[in-house]
Design a protein around this motif. Structure first.
Motif, mmCIF file in Angstrom:
data_model
loop_
_atom_site.group_PDB
_atom_site.id
_atom_site.type_symbol
_atom_site.label_atom_id
_atom_site.label_comp_id
_atom_site.label_asym_id
_atom_site.label_seq_id
_atom_site.Cartn_x
_atom_site.Cartn_y
_atom_site.Cartn_z
ATOM 1 N N THR A 108 5.875 12.094 3.986
ATOM 2 C CA THR A 108 5.550 12.335 2.584
ATOM 3 C C THR A 108 4.111 11.926 2.300
ATOM 4 O O THR A 108 3.359 12.651 1.635
ATOM 5 N N LEU A 109 3.714 10.770 2.810
ATOM 6 C CA LEU A 109 2.348 10.297 2.570
ATOM 7 C C LEU A 109 1.323 11.153 3.305
ATOM 8 O O LEU A 109 0.232 11.398 2.787
ATOM 9 N N VAL A 110 1.652 11.600 4.512
ATOM 10 C CA VAL A 110 0.744 12.486 5.233
ATOM 11 C C VAL A 110 0.480 13.743 4.405
ATOM 12 O O VAL A 110 -0.656 14.183 4.241
ATOM 13 N N ASN A 111 1.556 14.317 3.862
ATOM 14 C CA ASN A 111 1.404 15.510 3.045
ATOM 15 C C ASN A 111 0.636 15.206 1.767
ATOM 16 O O ASN A 111 -0.243 15.963 1.343
ATOM 17 N N LEU A 112 0.952 14.073 1.163
ATOM 18 C CA LEU A 112 0.315 13.693 -0.096
ATOM 19 C C LEU A 112 -1.195 13.528 0.063
ATOM 20 O O LEU A 112 -1.980 13.962 -0.783
ATOM 21 N N LEU A 113 -1.616 12.907 1.165
ATOM 22 C CA LEU A 113 -3.029 12.554 1.322
ATOM 23 C C LEU A 113 -3.852 13.608 2.053
ATOM 24 O O LEU A 113 -5.076 13.518 2.079
ATOM 25 N N ILE A 165 0.834 -1.200 0.000
ATOM 26 C CA ILE A 165 0.000 0.000 0.000
ATOM 27 C C ILE A 165 0.868 1.250 0.000
ATOM 28 O O ILE A 165 0.660 2.185 -0.787
ATOM 29 N N VAL A 166 1.855 1.283 0.884
ATOM 30 C CA VAL A 166 2.746 2.440 0.984
ATOM 31 C C VAL A 166 3.514 2.648 -0.314
ATOM 32 O O VAL A 166 3.571 3.759 -0.858
ATOM 33 N N ASP A 167 4.107 1.579 -0.843
ATOM 34 C CA ASP A 167 4.897 1.684 -2.069
ATOM 35 C C ASP A 167 4.031 2.121 -3.251
ATOM 36 O O ASP A 167 4.477 2.897 -4.104
ATOM 37 N N GLY A 168 2.793 1.613 -3.292
ATOM 38 C CA GLY A 168 1.905 1.987 -4.390
ATOM 39 C C GLY A 168 1.569 3.469 -4.382
ATOM 40 O O GLY A 168 1.586 4.135 -5.421
ATOM 41 N N LEU A 169 1.273 3.996 -3.194
ATOM 42 C CA LEU A 169 0.957 5.425 -3.094
ATOM 43 C C LEU A 169 2.167 6.278 -3.439
ATOM 44 O O LEU A 169 2.056 7.291 -4.137
ATOM 45 N N LEU A 170 3.344 5.874 -2.942
ATOM 46 C CA LEU A 170 4.560 6.638 -3.235
ATOM 47 C C LEU A 170 4.918 6.576 -4.711
ATOM 48 O O LEU A 170 5.563 7.488 -5.242
ATOM 49 N N ALA A 171 4.490 5.497 -5.374
ATOM 50 C CA ALA A 171 4.786 5.349 -6.791
ATOM 51 C C ALA A 171 3.805 6.103 -7.677
ATOM 52 O O ALA A 171 3.959 6.118 -8.899
ATOM 53 N N GLY A 172 2.803 6.696 -7.067
ATOM 54 C CA GLY A 172 1.857 7.489 -7.849
ATOM 55 C C GLY A 172 0.537 6.818 -8.127
ATOM 56 O O GLY A 172 -0.316 7.389 -8.816
ATOM 57 N N HIS A 173 0.338 5.602 -7.615
ATOM 58 C CA HIS A 173 -0.952 4.940 -7.823
ATOM 59 C C HIS A 173 -2.022 5.622 -6.969
ATOM 60 O O HIS A 173 -1.751 6.070 -5.851
ATOM 61 N N SER A 174 -3.238 5.655 -7.465
ATOM 62 C CA SER A 174 -4.321 6.278 -6.718
ATOM 63 C C SER A 174 -4.810 5.351 -5.614
ATOM 64 O O SER A 174 -4.604 4.129 -5.672
ATOM 65 N N VAL A 175 -5.459 5.942 -4.615
ATOM 66 C CA VAL A 175 -6.035 5.148 -3.524
ATOM 67 C C VAL A 175 -7.040 4.148 -4.082
ATOM 68 O O VAL A 175 -7.047 2.966 -3.711
#
Length: 482
Positions: A274-279, A203-213
């Motif tokens: 990074t994910l906190v900021n992204l989401l 899940i983490v790698d997918g979001l960091l790679a640009g995949h949508s939720v």
């Protein structure tokens, strides 16, 4: 046993019509007297008193205190049966089995009075129409609630003490498992679960790679990957796993990080913040490439003449990028992709790449986010005062004028310290190697993050034949056309 209760029992016995008894057994924890043991003792009591047991209701792992978070469906049924007139006496093992909340006691007492139901517990029978019995049961009810309060205080102290030591509490988090002492069964440590841990990483790698939720949700559900707390995966669960400090190896209490957890982290500080900021950043723009995107620059590169995006067409038998509006600019796709990749590698592998692309340490990001969070909490407190009429509109305006710029500055600082998610692992000498492992949608996310290429007119004639006319358009500098 009060006089009124005893008289009623004797009258029923003399008339040969035994009182109809309803038994209720409840336990909130395994260490308490089990519901079966409670029921057995109550059945013996009913046999001694000559009661006719019409039903036995059991409720396991259900608290009766005012802090309870789960309903007691069986107790609700008890009250319904008492109101129905089909029950003469309610039998519980002790006063606290029915309630540990004075409000519930008052409701139970009213029902007993109104419908003439006796209440038996602890070897005695009470008639709520008898002042002496009301007083006795009320005293026991107060003691039951007080004991519940004491238990709550002790539990809270214990939870906080364990939290400060970084120890876990309650049910385990998805992604982890607990190892127990083979002799005592006592939990020894919390470790990464070999099955669920990789799912969290996915899940983490997918979001960091640009995949949508949503694409991650669909992938997990399509593969029937078991979800936490049963059911199917959804967006809120994905967001929780991506942003929970638990996976950063932090102990949380009442929503706040209180200590380093005594378990291994599944994400790094940089990944977490990074994910906190992204989401959570409301200003972020999302691009839905989906899984079918296969061209590096289609819909990303711009026409250097009209500004429209470039699509992929065939020109002279070769895949090419062409202006989607008029096709007045067409350029060989393979040559353009190769040029953009070379420019990208040069930038990512340069000695100043870390500064250019804002690579920062997790602690710096955490401090910036913490500052913004404290300021927002202060502002929310003032909003609450204004809603209660304790702060005037003028006062609130003054507070906003002071705090909002500080919040904006702190959040901007956090964003500036943040490594763009798509670039994690790419900045440095390993850029080409990592690039080769990425899927097309991930490569496109990288391009979007750092550049907006423009394909320029190059003119006609032999001297312009080999000119590519591509400007990388790095966001941090003015591009140079090839």
């Amino acid at each position: 046993m009060g006089k009124m209760a005893r008289a009623r029992i004797m009258r029923a016995a003399s008339e040969g019509v035994p009182l109809r008894a309803l038994l209720y057994a409840r336990a909130s924890a395994d260490k308490e007297k089990s519901v079966d043991d409670q029921a057995d003792e109550c059945l013996e009591f009913c046999e001694d008193e000559g009661f006719d047991v019409v039903q036995v209701l059991r409720e396991n792992k259900r608290s009766a205190s005012r802090y309870a978070t789960k309903e007691r469906p069986q107790f609700k049924k008890v009250l319904e049966l008492m109101r129905s007139g089909t029950v003469d006496v309610l039998v519980t093992w002790e006063n606290s089995r029915a309630q540990r909340d004075l409000e519930v006691y008052v409701e139970l007492r009213k029902i007993c009075e109104e419908f003439g139901v006796l209440w038996a517990y602890g070897g005695d029978v009470y008639d709520m129409r008898d002042p002496a019995d009301r007083k006795a049961t009320a005293r026991d009810a107060v003691n039951s609630e007080s004991e519940s309060e004491d238990i709550s205080v002790r539990v809270t102290r214990g939870v906080r003490r364990r939290a400060k030591k970084g120890l876990w509490h309650g049910s385990r988090q998805y992604g982890y498992k607990r190892e127990h002492d083979p002799d005592t069964g006592k939990p020894l440590r919390q470790v990464i679960d070999p099955v669920q841990g990789p799912i969290v990483r996915e899940i983490v790698d997918g979001l960091l790679a640009g995949h949508s939720v949503n694409s991650i949700v669909k992938s997990l559900n399509d593969r029937k990957v078991p979800c936490s707390r049963s059911g199917e995966w959804n967006a809120s669960k994905i967001r929780y796993f991506a942003m929970s400090p638990v996976y950063l190896g932090k102990r949380i209490l009442n929503g706040e990080v209180i200590a380093d957890g005594q378990w291994p982290a599944l994400v790094t500080p940089v990944e977490h913040y990074t994910l906190v900021n992204l989401l959570t950043n409301p200003s972020r723009v999302t691009h839905k490439d989906g899984t079918r995107a296969k061209h590096l620059l289609s819909g990303i590169a711009l026409c250097g003449r009209c500004g429209s995006t470039m699509g992929v067409i065939k020109a002279d038998g070769y895949p090419s990028y062409g202006c989607r509006r008029t096709r007045h600019i067409v350029r060989n796709k393979a040559r353009v992709d190769a040029f953009i990749e070379a420019a990208l590698f040069a930038a990512l592998e340069s000695s100043d790449a870390a500064d250019v692309f804002r690579v920062s340490q997790g602690e710096e990001i955490a401090d910036a986010f913490a500052e913004a969070k404290v300021l927002r909490a202060r502002l929310d407190a003032f909003y609450a005062q204004a809603a209660q009429g304790k702060l005037s509109a003028t006062g609130l305006a003054a507070v906003e004028a002071d705090l909002l710029p500080q919040i904006e500055k702190a959040e901007r600082k956090a964003e500036q310290a943040m490594l763009p998610p798509a670039l994690l692992g790419l900045v440095g000498p390993q850029a080409r190697q990592v690039w080769g492992t990425l899927e097309p949608v991930q490569k496109r996310a990288v391009v979007r993050t750092v550049m907006t290429p423009r394909i320029l007119p190059v003119g006609k004639g032999a001297r312009n034949y080999n000119r590519l006319g591509v400007e990388p358009g790095f966001h941090h500098q003015d591009g140079q056309a090839a």
